[in-house]
Design a protein around this motif. Structure first.
Motif, PDB file in Angstrom:
ATOM      1  N   ARG A   1       0.708  -1.191  -0.022  1.00 26.09           N
ATOM      2  CA  ARG A   1      -0.192  -0.094  -0.302  1.00 26.09           C
ATOM      3  C   ARG A   1       0.926   0.944   0.091  1.00 26.09           C
ATOM      4  O   ARG A   1       0.610   2.447  -0.422  1.00 26.09           O
ATOM      5  CB  ARG A   1      -1.062  -0.029   1.278  1.00 26.09           C
ATOM      6  N   GLU A   2       2.042   1.153   0.777  1.00 25.25           N
ATOM      7  CA  GLU A   2       2.939   2.151   0.503  1.00 25.25           C
ATOM      8  C   GLU A   2       3.787   2.405  -0.549  1.00 25.25           C
ATOM      9  O   GLU A   2       4.617   3.258  -1.183  1.00 25.25           O
ATOM     10  CB  GLU A   2       4.015   2.081   1.753  1.00 25.25           C
ATOM     11  N   GLY A   3       3.651   1.498  -1.634  1.00 23.72           N
ATOM     12  CA  GLY A   3       4.056   1.465  -2.718  1.00 23.72           C
ATOM     13  C   GLY A   3       5.439   1.154  -2.715  1.00 23.72           C
ATOM     14  O   GLY A   3       6.490   1.612  -3.538  1.00 23.72           O
ATOM     15  N   LYS A   4       6.054   0.380  -1.801  1.00 25.56           N
ATOM     16  CA  LYS A   4       7.464   0.213  -1.600  1.00 25.56           C
ATOM     17  C   LYS A   4       7.932  -1.377  -1.841  1.00 25.56           C
ATOM     18  O   LYS A   4       9.027  -1.676  -1.612  1.00 25.56           O
ATOM     19  CB  LYS A   4       7.829   0.506  -0.094  1.00 25.56           C
ATOM     20  N   THR A   5       6.765  -1.948  -2.415  1.00 29.39           N
ATOM     21  CA  THR A   5       7.297  -3.346  -2.782  1.00 29.39           C
ATOM     22  C   THR A   5       8.335  -3.390  -3.628  1.00 29.39           C
ATOM     23  O   THR A   5       8.262  -2.764  -4.762  1.00 29.39           O
ATOM     24  CB  THR A   5       6.028  -4.148  -3.195  1.00 29.39           C
ATOM     25  N   THR A   6       9.281  -4.318  -3.352  1.00 29.98           N
ATOM     26  CA  THR A   6      10.434  -4.461  -4.251  1.00 29.98           C
ATOM     27  C   THR A   6      10.367  -5.449  -5.437  1.00 29.98           C
ATOM     28  O   THR A   6       9.208  -6.241  -5.237  1.00 29.98           O
ATOM     29  CB  THR A   6      11.740  -4.795  -3.468  1.00 29.98           C
ATOM     30  N   PRO A   7      11.021  -5.470  -6.655  1.00 25.83           N
ATOM     31  CA  PRO A   7      10.830  -6.549  -7.548  1.00 25.83           C
ATOM     32  C   PRO A   7      11.057  -7.968  -7.166  1.00 25.83           C
ATOM     33  O   PRO A   7      10.310  -8.816  -7.261  1.00 25.83           O
ATOM     34  CB  PRO A   7      11.748  -6.016  -8.545  1.00 25.83           C
ATOM     35  N   ALA A   8      12.072  -7.946  -5.841  1.00 26.18           N
ATOM     36  CA  ALA A   8      12.306  -9.242  -5.410  1.00 26.18           C
ATOM     37  C   ALA A   8      10.905  -9.850  -4.670  1.00 26.18           C
ATOM     38  O   ALA A   8      10.590 -11.049  -4.804  1.00 26.18           O
ATOM     39  CB  ALA A   8      13.211  -9.233  -4.490  1.00 26.18           C
ATOM     40  N   ASP A   9       9.958  -8.950  -4.033  1.00 26.35           N
ATOM     41  CA  ASP A   9       8.978  -9.526  -3.382  1.00 26.35           C
ATOM     42  C   ASP A   9       7.772  -9.731  -4.704  1.00 26.35           C
ATOM     43  O   ASP A   9       7.000 -10.785  -4.254  1.00 26.35           O
ATOM     44  CB  ASP A   9       8.081  -8.133  -2.866  1.00 26.35           C
ATOM     45  N   PHE A  10       8.002  -9.364  -5.590  1.00 25.67           N
ATOM     46  CA  PHE A  10       6.853  -9.868  -6.820  1.00 25.67           C
ATOM     47  C   PHE A  10       7.408 -11.213  -7.425  1.00 25.67           C
ATOM     48  O   PHE A  10       6.636 -11.949  -8.141  1.00 25.67           O
ATOM     49  CB  PHE A  10       7.054  -8.798  -8.049  1.00 25.67           C
ATOM     50  N   ALA A  11       8.930 -11.183  -7.328  1.00 27.13           N
ATOM     51  CA  ALA A  11       9.568 -12.763  -8.221  1.00 27.13           C
ATOM     52  C   ALA A  11       9.329 -13.824  -7.461  1.00 27.13           C
ATOM     53  O   ALA A  11       9.162 -13.903  -6.134  1.00 27.13           O
ATOM     54  CB  ALA A  11      10.704 -12.357  -8.534  1.00 27.13           C
ATOM     55  N   GLY A  12       9.096 -14.829  -8.205  1.00 29.30           N
ATOM     56  CA  GLY A  12       9.189 -16.205  -7.698  1.00 29.30           C
ATOM     57  C   GLY A  12       8.104 -16.552  -7.034  1.00 29.30           C
ATOM     58  O   GLY A  12       8.065 -17.957  -6.373  1.00 29.30           O
ATOM     59  N   GLY A  13       6.955 -16.187  -7.049  1.00 29.41           N
ATOM     60  CA  GLY A  13       5.608 -16.721  -6.502  1.00 29.41           C
ATOM     61  C   GLY A  13       5.353 -18.090  -6.943  1.00 29.41           C
ATOM     62  O   GLY A  13       5.600 -18.391  -8.422  1.00 29.41           O
ATOM     63  N   THR A  14       4.718 -18.943  -6.334  1.00 31.55           N
ATOM     64  CA  THR A  14       4.447 -20.200  -6.662  1.00 31.55           C
ATOM     65  C   THR A  14       2.742 -20.494  -6.662  1.00 31.55           C
ATOM     66  O   THR A  14       2.331 -21.574  -7.407  1.00 31.55           O
ATOM     67  CB  THR A  14       5.081 -21.301  -6.004  1.00 31.55           C
ATOM     68  N   VAL A  15       1.996 -19.792  -5.893  1.00 35.53           N
ATOM     69  CA  VAL A  15       0.665 -19.719  -5.853  1.00 35.53           C
ATOM     70  C   VAL A  15       0.256 -18.506  -5.259  1.00 35.53           C
ATOM     71  O   VAL A  15       0.982 -17.894  -4.524  1.00 35.53           O
ATOM     72  CB  VAL A  15       0.340 -21.020  -4.904  1.00 35.53           C
ATOM     73  N   THR A  16      -1.011 -18.220  -5.598  1.00 38.58           N
ATOM     74  CA  THR A  16      -1.776 -16.841  -5.180  1.00 38.58           C
ATOM     75  C   THR A  16      -3.062 -17.156  -4.586  1.00 38.58           C
ATOM     76  O   THR A  16      -3.801 -18.151  -4.871  1.00 38.58           O
ATOM     77  CB  THR A  16      -1.574 -15.958  -6.482  1.00 38.58           C
ATOM     78  N   ILE A  17      -3.401 -16.146  -3.423  1.00 39.94           N
ATOM     79  CA  ILE A  17      -4.777 -16.357  -2.956  1.00 39.94           C
ATOM     80  C   ILE A  17      -5.348 -14.829  -3.388  1.00 39.94           C
ATOM     81  O   ILE A  17      -4.291 -13.719  -3.030  1.00 39.94           O
ATOM     82  CB  ILE A  17      -4.729 -16.156  -1.393  1.00 39.94           C
ATOM     83  N   THR A  18      -6.328 -14.907  -3.866  1.00 39.12           N
ATOM     84  CA  THR A  18      -7.023 -13.447  -3.969  1.00 39.12           C
ATOM     85  C   THR A  18      -8.409 -13.368  -3.108  1.00 39.12           C
ATOM     86  O   THR A  18      -9.078 -14.240  -3.359  1.00 39.12           O
ATOM     87  CB  THR A  18      -7.332 -13.113  -5.497  1.00 39.12           C
TER      88      THR A  18
END
Lengths: 411, 475
Positions: free
Chosen positions: B373-390
């Motif tokens: 929400r602060e817009g501070k998510t780094t690219p590393a935080d986006f990378a490498g996901g294996t499954v997602t919950i929405t």
């Protein structure tokens, strides 16, 4: 290496390595190009200085000196008259554009000697292929100046019947006419109108373009064909130093008169503001073509005193000082000085020519302003050489459409 | 006495106006044909203009500094006598076919023209067709839509208007609104009727500004139907459409969704489950010391349960590597959580979520959402996901068919948890009771996840949420 040498090289099928030897006339850095054309360039053919004084014989002008010496007073007077009238016609064209009577006018101011020298050297059977600035050549070939105005007024579709004066239509596409000229010259060969020895029959072709044209593909293709066919064509490059706003440095690193050697065509550099020199080299080159010895390239080094066209503003890309240098080399001043020195004309003669110029200016001004709009269906007239059913149908449809309108005056 | 006006020509090609820089003559000066009288500056260049008449300067009609339209008279010359030196002068009429130039020519002003000014003012108007011609509409404002120009008009009953009187026409009984083609197009685009506009341009020409003013004054001006009135009455100044450039998060989201939707064949399965036990667990944990200062939500339990379900079915924790022609199985469950942020949807993931205690997972989720929400998510935080919950349930929605985060094999949509009637069996007796019920939807990449595997993951998850104690059995 002189042009004569080049010609001999061709004839003798000489060792090609010498043609690639760049030590004699190799490419120069762009910054040296302008200096290369300085008046002490030994290649430059000149006969009179800035005041019209006859220059000494040099290696460059010697082959043409006899032509100049053979000129009569009458010849000199005709050339002078052409120079003055052409300049006046050009000035009137420029003024008419500025008064809203013409859509456009490309001024030849400064290039009168180049064009009149070449134009005067042409015989009636010789065919000229102009660009769009060759008002002086048109004049020498007998094309009424009104026709030039009509074209730039947009009331005719090209201006004139090319075959009436052996003066092709103005070609706006840069350098395109070089190919037309070469093709025509090859046709002259096929007709057998070369090297017959009959001065009334032997025919040459002259193609005109500028320094900008030398960078076009058409130009270079034309030189290849002309060289291979040994066509009776003379390429007359008016190097006015500005391709609109692009200087010579942006067009070539080796001058056109030198580059022509690479095509196997002798090249001559001539002072384009010296009417005697342009006339003499043109006579020689045209004689050479008519006698079957193949093409020649003449580079007339001159200067465009005015704008590229009335739509251009040269103050944005060149200095006034440069223009002033060339004002000193004015062709009319030089021709008059030469005539006065040689006693070719009485003082009255010059006044009469000025008066005649004013008359012609008034005549063509009036003609321009009163030119009738052409019938619109005339646009279909010259699409094909012979009647063509599709064109005829389109013309009929167009006429019917036009007649469906209520008349408001004539149009 | 013959007065000649010199109209400003187009000294270039296609110019419409010029700034008057310097007068070279004054009233009373004698001029010859081609004397330079004025210097003007156009968009292209500074040029001197030669006068086409000889005579005496009577009047200068423009001042230095003025911007003058091409075709406007700028100077009056008295050419003297009955026979002007240059009767036709700069007259627009001089080119008339079959007409002898007449001295009135100079009194007329000609309209702007692309080249020179050889054409008459108003000559751009479409000429009237003969009576028998098609399209016999009477010209006039009523029948004069912007498109009317496409149909030639029939002859008006009165003599056709003098083409030189265009300005008068514009203010009086206009035959057709005068406007340049780009302005006509603008009017058409904005739905403005040119005929309804009072022109402000010289010569009665409708200008771009006129059209824009008319369009903003009455958005519904282009039509009279009830529809347009209703449209006009709503939303005040709000435009009918607002166009926003596609960029940033929206652009990346779109690219990811398109890539995923048209690469991985999606299958979505649904299950409805009684999660009353989970809700009770959530309530209990909220009061547990272990979860002090952190947020315990149903989503937390779902996240933990999903990790356990994947542990039991590790083949789902995988991705498809098209380039290498390999299926890549991941050791860790990197759990992505779709987070709505002010900048749009983002899906950062929690690395090795399956190795975390529930408290650790709760902290990680809180941090992940806050960072996003602060817009501070780094690219590393986006990378490498294996499954997602929405977690679509937070919007009160029951379920959906989520599209896979690219590169992942499964995504879970967690719907709203509601009190619903549910058949409960207790001691062999069935009864209907209000229970906490939710729907789970699992989309999976059918290239590597078969129906059996996907179904087992979803069923195991549902079992855990129905009875969290099941975890003890499986662990």
């Amino acid at each position: 290496m002189s042009d004569k040498d080049v010609a001999e090289d061709r004839a003798a099928n000489a060792d090609m390595r010498s043609a690639f030897d760049t030590s004699a006339a190799g490419p120069r850095p762009p910054s040296e190009i302008t200096g290369h054309y300085s008046s002490d360039n030994p290649d430059m053919v000149q006969f009179v200085d800035a005041d019209g004084n006859r220059l000494e014989t040099t290696e460059a002008n010697a082959p043409y000196a006899q032509i100049v010496e053979d000129m009569t007073s009458q010849d000199a007077r005709e050339i002078y008259r052409d120079l003055v009238l052409v300049r006046r016609i050009d000035a009137e064209g420029h003024a008419l554009q500025r008064q809203g009577e013409l859509g456009l006018w490309p001024s030849l101011l400064g290039q009168e000697a180049a064009q009149v020298g070449a134009g005067r050297a042409l015989k009636p059977q010789d065919y000229a292929f102009p660009g769009y600035r060759e008002h002086g050549v048109a004049w020498c070939k007998g094309v009424p100046p009104e026709n030039l105005l009509g074209m730039y007024r947009g009331v005719n579709h090209g201006g004139w019947n090319s075959n009436e004066n052996n003066f092709h239509l103005y070609t706006i596409v840069i350098g395109n006419q070089m190919l037309h000229a070469t093709g025509y010259a090859m046709g002259v060969q096929t007709d057998g109108d070369v090297a017959t020895g009959d001065p009334e029959r032997d025919t040459a072709v002259m193609a005109f373009t500028g320094d900008g044209g030398t960078a076009q593909g058409d130009y270079n293709e034309a030189l290849v064909f002309a060289s291979v066919a040994a066509a009776p064509v003379v390429f007359f490059v008016q190097n006015n130093q500005w391709a609109i706003s692009e200087p010579n440095e942006k067009q070539f690193t080796i001058p056109p008169y030198q580059r022509s050697r690479g095509f196997g065509i002798p090249g001559v550099l001539v002072d384009g503001n010296d009417p005697l020199a342009t006339y003499a080299v043109s006579v020689a080159a045209l004689d050479r073509a008519r006698s079957g010895q193949g093409p020649t390239l003449i580079e007339a080094y001159t200067y465009r005193m005015g704008a590229h066209t009335t739509s251009d503003d040269p103050t944005k890309y060149r200095s006034d000082a440069e223009v002033e240098i060339w004002r000193e080399k004015d062709p009319i001043k030089r021709m008059r000085g030469f005539m006065e020195e040689r006693g070719h004309a009485e003082p009255d003669f010059f006044d009469e020519i000025d008066a005649e110029a004013d008359e012609i200016a008034a005549r063509i001004r009036h003609a321009c302003q009163t030119m009738p709009d052409p019938p619109q269906e005339a646009m279909f007239d010259h699409i094909y050489a012979e009647p063509h059913p599709v064109t005829e149908r389109e013309r009929a449809e167009f006429v019917e459409y036009q007649e469906s309108f209520v008349q408001e005056g004539a149009h | 006495m013959a007065m000649q006006k010199f109209n400003l020509p187009d000294p270039g090609e296609g110019l419409t106006e010029a700034d008057l820089v310097t007068w070279r003559v004054a009233v009373g000066d004698e001029v010859k044909v081609n004397d330079m009288v004025v210097e003007v500056e156009t968009a292209k260049s500074l040029v001197e203009l030669p006068i086409p008449f000889a005579g005496t300067v009577v009047e200068l009609l423009a001042s230095e500094g003025d911007t003058v339209e091409v075709g406007s008279p700028i100077i009056v010359i008295d050419t003297g006598g009955d026979a002007p030196a240059d009767p036709d002068g700069g007259s627009a009429e001089s080119g008339e076919s079959g007409q002898t130039p007449s001295s009135e020519g100079g009194d007329e002003s000609s309209g702007p023209n692309l080249v020179g000014y050889g054409a008459k003012a108003g000559s751009t108007k479409r000429r009237a067709r003969r009576g028998g011609a098609k399209g016999a509409a009477q010209p006039g404002p009523a029948g004069d839509s912007p498109e009317a120009g496409a149909e030639p008009q029939a002859a008006p009953p009165t003599p056709s208007p003098d083409p030189e009187r265009a300005p008068e026409q514009a203010t009086g009984e206009r035959a057709r609104a005068l406007a340049k083609p780009p302005v006509r197009k603008l009017a058409k685009d904005l739905g403005v009727d040119l005929a309804s506009i009072t022109p402000t341009g010289d010569g009665g020409v409708v200008t771009r500004e006129d059209v824009q003013a008319a369009a903003s004054a009455s958005p519904a001006d282009g039509g009279s139907s009830q529809d347009s009135q209703r449209t006009a009455s709503r939303a005040g100044d709000a435009p009918e459409q607002t166009r926003v450039p596609i960029k940033g998060v929206r652009k990346r989201t779109a690219e990811a969704m398109v890539a995923s939707a048209f690469t991985a064949p999606h299958v979505t399965e649904f299950i409805t489950v009684d999660v009353t036990a989970t809700m009770e667990l959530v309530e209990r944990l909220k009061g547990d010391k272990a979860f002090r200062d952190t947020k315990v939500t149903p989503l937390l339990v779902v996240a933990k349960a999903l990790c356990l379900a994947i542990r039991r079915n590790p083949e789902v924790n995988a991705s498809w590597d098209e380039d290498a022609q390999e299926i890549v199985y991941s050791r860790d469950v990197n759990l992505g959580i779709a987070a709505a942020t002010p900048r749009g949807l983002v899906v950062p993931n929690i690395k090795a979520a399956d190795a975390m205690s529930m408290r650790e997972l709760a902290d990680a989720m809180a941090e992940l959402v806050a960072t996003a929400r602060e817009g501070k998510t780094t690219p590393a935080d986006f990378a490498g996901g294996t499954v997602t919950i929405t977690n679509v349930g937070v919007f009160g929605v029951d379920t959906g068919t989520p599209i896979l985060n690219p590169g992942e094999a499964a995504i879970l949509a967690f719907g709203a948890v509601r009190r619903q009637p549910w058949v409960v069996q207790r001691d062999g007796v069935e009864s209907i009771e209000p229970r906490w019920v939710t729907q789970l939807a699992l989309s999976f990449d059918h290239r590597l996840v078969d129906g059996e595997l996907g179904s087992k993951v979803l069923a195991d998850l549902a079992a855990l949420l129905h009875d969290p104690g099941q975890a003890l059995v499986w662990a």
